[in-house]
Write a protein that holds these residues in place. Structure first.
Motif, PDB file in Angstrom:
ATOM      1  N   LYS A 105      -9.797  17.291 -13.655  1.00 22.34           N
ATOM      2  CA  LYS A 105     -10.879  16.914 -12.676  1.00 22.34           C
ATOM      3  C   LYS A 105     -10.301  17.466 -11.301  1.00 22.34           C
ATOM      4  O   LYS A 105      -9.094  16.987 -10.897  1.00 22.34           O
ATOM      5  N   GLN A 151     -10.952  17.594  -7.235  1.00 17.82           N
ATOM      6  CA  GLN A 151     -11.832  17.263  -5.976  1.00 17.82           C
ATOM      7  C   GLN A 151     -11.122  17.775  -4.611  1.00 17.82           C
ATOM      8  O   GLN A 151      -9.814  17.649  -4.644  1.00 17.82           O
ATOM      9  N   THR A 156     -16.529  18.297  -5.927  1.00 18.02           N
ATOM     10  CA  THR A 156     -15.847  18.514  -7.156  1.00 18.02           C
ATOM     11  C   THR A 156     -16.061  19.914  -7.422  1.00 18.02           C
ATOM     12  O   THR A 156     -17.188  20.474  -7.370  1.00 18.02           O
ATOM     13  N   TYR A 173      -5.446  15.638 -13.011  1.00 15.77           N
ATOM     14  CA  TYR A 173      -6.414  15.406 -11.962  1.00 15.77           C
ATOM     15  C   TYR A 173      -5.796  15.634 -10.467  1.00 15.77           C
ATOM     16  O   TYR A 173      -4.631  15.572 -10.322  1.00 15.77           O
ATOM     17  N   VAL A 179      -6.781  15.799  -6.209  1.00 18.13           N
ATOM     18  CA  VAL A 179      -7.584  15.765  -5.138  1.00 18.13           C
ATOM     19  C   VAL A 179      -6.804  16.020  -3.899  1.00 18.13           C
ATOM     20  O   VAL A 179      -5.517  15.714  -3.879  1.00 18.13           O
TER      21      VAL A 179
END
Length: 157
Positions: free
Chosen positions: A56, A58, A72, A142, A144
């Motif tokens: 993921k 972001q 996203t 992940y 971000v």
């Protein structure tokens, strides 16, 4: 004599545990360095090698109106953007430090950064990586990042 032997054993065990921890930290750091090597070169294959299939991704920032935004992005879009990097552009995301925390198969890494486009300061912020030890290979699951143009400690060139 028994106290000396016990003391010596404790020193050896502490050194072994620290060496194992450092090795894991080095392997995690190498995964992130490989990610950025690929980004800087526009090499999506190298970047992809560091990413878990279900990653993921972001980005957060404040827009011109001051509204806080969270965007996203898909893995495919990230890799396409990297592959389509203009070869005349140079990217440098200078990582200022690494804070690495590990618990078993999970690692969390915080990396404040300065970003330069064509050798000119563009923005700063921080990356937060979550990594999974996929049976001996650390993969980013992940990512971000925070981006801002003001309140940077960077020397803006």
């Amino acid at each position: 004599m028994n106290k000396f032997i016990t003391f010596l054993i404790l020193i050896v065990l502490t050194t072994v545990v620290k060496a194992q921890s450092t090795t894991e930290e080095d392997r995690i750091k190498k995964t992130i360095e490989t990610f950025f090597d690929g980004l800087h070169k526009g090499d999506s294959t190298t970047v992809s090698s560091t990413l878990h299939p279900t990653i993921k991704i972001q980005t957060t920032f404040s827009n011109k109106e001051g509204k806080k935004v969270l965007v996203t992005e898909t893995k495919d879009k990230l890799l396409t953007n990297i592959a389509n990097k203009n070869p005349q552009h140079t990217y440098l995301e200078k990582l200022l430090s690494y804070t690495i925390k590990i618990d078993g198969n999970l690692a969390s890494v915080w990396t404040p950064y300065e970003f330069y486009l064509n050798d000119k300061f563009s923005h700063c912020g921080a990356n937060s990586f979550q990594l999974f030890n996929d049976n001996g290979t650390w993969k980013i699951i992940y990512l971000v990042d925070m981006r801002r143009r003001s309140s940077c400690k960077a020397i803006q060139k």
